[in-house]
Each structure stands twice: as C-alpha cells, then as structure tokens.
Design an enzyme around this catalytic site. Structure first.
Site, PDB file in Angstrom:
ATOM      1  CG  MET A 139       6.079   4.227  -1.210  1.00 42.06           C
ATOM      2  SD  MET A 139       4.760   4.741  -2.330  1.00 42.06           S
ATOM      3  CE  MET A 139       4.857   6.533  -2.225  1.00 42.06           C
ATOM      4  CD  GLN A 169      10.811   3.529   6.610  1.00 39.97           C
ATOM      5  OE1 GLN A 169      11.094   3.155   5.490  1.00 39.97           O
ATOM      6  NE2 GLN A 169       9.677   3.191   7.220  1.00 39.97           N
ATOM      7  CB  CYS A 182      11.377  -3.545   4.397  1.00 38.66           C
ATOM      8  SG  CYS A 182      11.844  -4.023   2.719  1.00 38.66           S
ATOM      9  CE  LYS A 240       4.820   1.696   6.393  1.00 41.82           C
ATOM     10  NZ  LYS A 240       4.827   0.306   5.933  1.00 41.82           N
ATOM     11  N   GLY A 263      -2.583  -0.150   4.742  1.00 38.08           N
ATOM     12  CA  GLY A 263      -3.123  -1.356   4.113  1.00 38.08           C
ATOM     13  C   GLY A 263      -4.576  -1.202   3.727  1.00 38.08           C
ATOM     14  CB  ALA A 272       2.388   2.538  -0.316  1.00 33.59           C
ATOM     15  CD  GLU A 273       1.454  -0.771  -5.220  1.00 34.43           C
ATOM     16  OE1 GLU A 273       0.779  -0.622  -6.262  1.00 34.43           O
ATOM     17  OE2 GLU A 273       2.659  -1.065  -5.225  1.00 34.43           O
TER      18      GLU A 273
END
Length: 484
Positions: free
Chosen positions: A24, A79, A108, A147, A209, A232-233
């Site tokens: 992130m 990354q 991205c 990714k 996801g 992530a979130e």
C-alpha cells in the site's frame, strides 16, 4: 543455494503464509508491517516502489528499503512498478539482498499509473511483460512474483495468468476486480475469476478483494482454493484482522505510535493510519478530526489520540444499558471494524442529487477531470478558471514535451545534449563541456581558471627575477667582507 520455485518457495521461504498484508503506497511502511505481524500477519509487502527512481536515487533507496532493514520484518516481498525490463531488473538487483522475493505491480488502477504507464495499464502488453519477467527470472537470485487485476472475461484472465507463469512468475496474487473497478465503482471482487486462475496454474496463488474479517479469509480459501489471502483496506481499519479480533481502537493506535517512536516514518503516513483506525469515531468528533488534520508533530498526534481515547472512555462510562451501535455499525465506533465504501448511488445521495448541492461538488474520478470538463474540475482549478476564464485544462491542448535521452523526464528545450537539467549537469561535468541552455559553463570556467593561473605566473616572474638579483648581490657583498 539454488533458487526455490513455486510451491517450494511458498512453503519454505514464505513459511506457508496464509495471511498477507498488501503493498500500500505510503501505508505499508515498516512500523505498520511490524504492528500487523504482531497481530497475525504472516507475510508483508513493501509499499509500491518506482523502479526508475529506486535505481537512480540513493536517498529513495535508503528511505524506502535500506534504512528499514529489520530482522523481525521477514518474510518480506518488495514490490516495484516498471515498464522497462532493464530498469526493472537493475532496480531489483539493488533490492534483492533485503527481501525474499521481488513483485511486479500489474494491478494499480489509479490515474498516476495510467500517466506513468505501469500497473494495470500494462495488462494488454503481454510481449513486454514476458520480457520483463523472463529477464528478472534469469538475473535475480530471488523469485519473481506478480500482482494482477482480472479481465471481465474469465478465459482471458486465465490465459493472462498462464502467460505470466510460463514467463517465470513463481507466485501470483489475483485481485478479483478489473482496472475500472475502483473508488465508488469498486463493487464486489469476483472470487470466481480467482478460482479459475487457481485451477489453471501450477504456482501458488493469493486472493485479494472482499476481505473485511477473518471469516472472509476462511471463506475465500474454502471457495477458491488459494494458498493465502491478502488484505489492504480491512487491515488498515483493523490490524488485528488476521487474529480474528476487534480490539479497542486506541489499543492499536497506541501500539502503532510506540513502534513509530522506534522506527520513524513521515508524519503524513502516521496521520493517514490514525484517520483509518479512528474513521468511525472521527465522524462523531469532527473537531478532533480537524485537529488531527492540522497537527505538525508526532507528539501532537499522540495528544489527539489521547483526547480521542478520553472522549470514548467518557462515552462508555455514560452508556445506557442495552444501547446499540449507531449508523448501522456492527460494533460501537471505538472498536476496530471494517469500513464499507458507499457505492455510486449512496455517494450521490451524500452529495445531493446532482453531486453539486449548495455548490459543493461531489467526488469525481480523475479521468473525468482529465477530460477538461469545467463542472468536474477540482476546487483549485475552478478558482483559476474564475481568475482567467480563457484558461483551459484540456490535456490535449497541453504542450507535448520531448523526453530526456537519459532518464525519460522532460528535456530542456535548448539543451545541447537533449537531456533534463540533472542528467545534463552530470554529463557536462564529466566531459568538461558547456550547455548554455541550462546555464552550465564547466568548459568556460575551466578555461578561465587556466588563463588566470597563467597570468598569475606572468606577474610573479619579474618579482622572482628581482629577488634572485638581490640575493646574488647580497652574496657578493658577504664574500668581499669575508675576504677582507
């Protein structure tokens, strides 16, 4: 030792990691990675690093990787975003001794990735991606991973994954959304796509996801058969997600701030993390939200965090028996919990029917602003438009700049080497040359210094001759005195 591949790499090097913290930008720094590892994360990624900048800037390398080397921070995957095989591999060679694998970002979806031509905007350029991964697989001493985001068509997504595997990718993370699914248009990630990829390839697969809590992780692994799940979130709002806990927000905030004291990072990162952790509470205490936005020191952030804690503890003390969380939240606002982004319809309701109620413009995608539509311009650009009604923000009308032969930045219009100022300065210094376009006069100054030195020798010569004559005369007088 021989480089491990596929299942062996995941099992031995990554220690069969199931719980993964996503890369992130400005958010998965060392302090946050260490906090996440304390609370169940088994594998972490660095923030996305720009390969070209990493290659040419020693400070960037130190600030983003070298200065963050920490024994507890393993296994770790670095990354990169890149669109040039040589640049990608050279940057990876500088990073490989500090990590367990190198990841190529092909997921991205942001406008900055479109402008820079990397991330998900490379997913149609299969020849380029093959060359990048083949070269990295050949040159690096650590495995190469990728990714990706999915295509709308499952079959095309499967062929895409198989192409990457054939080129040398040893682990694949699949984000189950297309590159168009972002922000308020994100929607639900397709686990069906991820399951199809998992069945079609022979390398380990991570899913990304729809991960908000530990039960989501377990359900995703069961339905898709993947080796691990990336968050992530969900991780940003609850760093104890992989423990299956929903702790008090101030516990996580205080622990994170203690780690930051030991492993400092930019204040903007710290502030952003607290905005995520305290997201629901800051909807209640708007004044403290403003204070957190304005604070300029780490000590100031600690003070705001302490005040939020006191407010919540006071609210808990005054809580009535049987009282339930407000705003439809599963827990009270002072407990770590996921944040569900509103969809386009909910976003429209928040901002008024047209998105411009009472002159307040609703959020817009960057692509819309790029089209030059004045109604969708940012507030700053709207102010410029008021000052100069003839000003246009249409990107097609912007001047096209030629690129530097060395680094790809815009070159100077009058540069004799066709380079940007930084590259021109290095070359002019190395070759002792002039570039009037950039005001660099190394050759001229060198020639002037030679002339000055020559003139100084000319001035000193008569004095030296007179001094020599005086010394000779003095010697004669002394000799005569000695004879007498």
């Amino acid at each position: 030792m021989p480089k491990l591949r596929g299942e062996a790499f995941w099992r031995e090097t990554l220690r069969s990691a199931h719980y993964v913290v996503a890369p992130m930008v400005d958010q998965s720094e060392l302090a946050w990675r260490l906090l996440s590892r304390r609370h169940g994360a088994q594998l972490c990624y660095t923030p996305m690093l720009h390969a070209q900048v990493f290659l040419r800037d020693a400070n960037y390398r130190r600030e983003n990787l070298y200065g963050e080397a920490c024994p507890e921070d393993r296994p770790l995957i670095v990354q990169f975003c890149a669109n040039d095989p040589e640049v990608f591999v050279q940057a990876a060679l500088l990073a490989q001794d500090y990590c367990d694998a190198i990841d190529l970002n092909l997921g991205c979806p942001q406008m900055i990735a479109k402008r820079g031509h990397y991330g998900a905007f490379l997913q149609e350029e299969w020849d380029l991606l093959q060359r990048m991964i083949l070269l990295a697989n050949e040159k690096l001493s650590v495995p190469i991973t990728c990714k990706i985001r999915v295509f709308p068509d499952i079959d095309k997504t499967v062929k895409y994954a198989q192409m990457l595997e054939k080129a040398g990718c040893q682990l694949l993370t699949v984000h189950g959304r297309t590159k168009e699914q972002k922000g308020p248009l994100a929607g639900v990630a397709s686990w069906e796509h991820i399951q199809a990829v998992r069945k079609a390839v022979n390398i380990p697969v991570f899913a990304n996801g729809n991960i908000q809590c530990l039960s989501d992780v377990e359900e995703c692994i069961r339905k898709t058969g993947v080796h691990g799940v990336m968050s992530a979130e969900g991780n940003l709002h609850n760093p104890a997600l992989f423990e299956g806990r929903n702790p008090l927000v101030w516990e996580m905030a205080e622990e994170y701030l203690e780690i930051v004291q030991k492993y400092p990072c930019p204040l903007s990162y710290v502030r952003a993390h607290l905005f995520k952790l305290w997201h629901h509470t800051l909807q209640v205490y708007q004044q403290l939200r403003e204070e957190l936005a304005k604070v300029k020191t780490l000590e100031g952030i600690v003070d705001v965090n302490r005040e939020l804690k006191l407010r919540c503890q006071e609210e808990i003390a005054n809580q009535k028996e049987g009282e339930k969380p407000k705003e439809g939240l599963p827990f009270f606002h002072w407990i770590c919990q996921p944040y569900i982004r509103p969809g386009p319809k909910e976003r429209c309701k928040e901002n008024g029917a047209s998105g411009t109620e009472k002159g307040v413009r609703g959020k817009r995608t960057l692509e819309e602003e790029e089209d030059g539509n004045s109604e969708l311009l940012s507030k700053n650009k709207q102010k410029k438009k008021l000052r100069n009604p003839n000003k246009s923000f249409d990107p097609s009308l912007k001047p096209k700049y030629a690129k530097c032969d060395q680094c790809g930045n815009p070159k100077g219009n009058r540069c004799v080497f066709n380079m940007c100022r930084g590259c021109c300065k290095k070359r002019a210094f190395k070759e002792t040359a002039d570039c009037p376009g950039h005001g660099l006069l190394f050759k001229t100054k060198y020639e002037k210094s030679l002339l000055w030195q020559h003139s100084q020798r000319g001035i000193q010569s008569p004095e030296m001759s007179r001094r020599g004559e005086a010394e000779v005369g003095e010697t004669v007088v002394l000799k005569e005195a000695g004879d007498s």
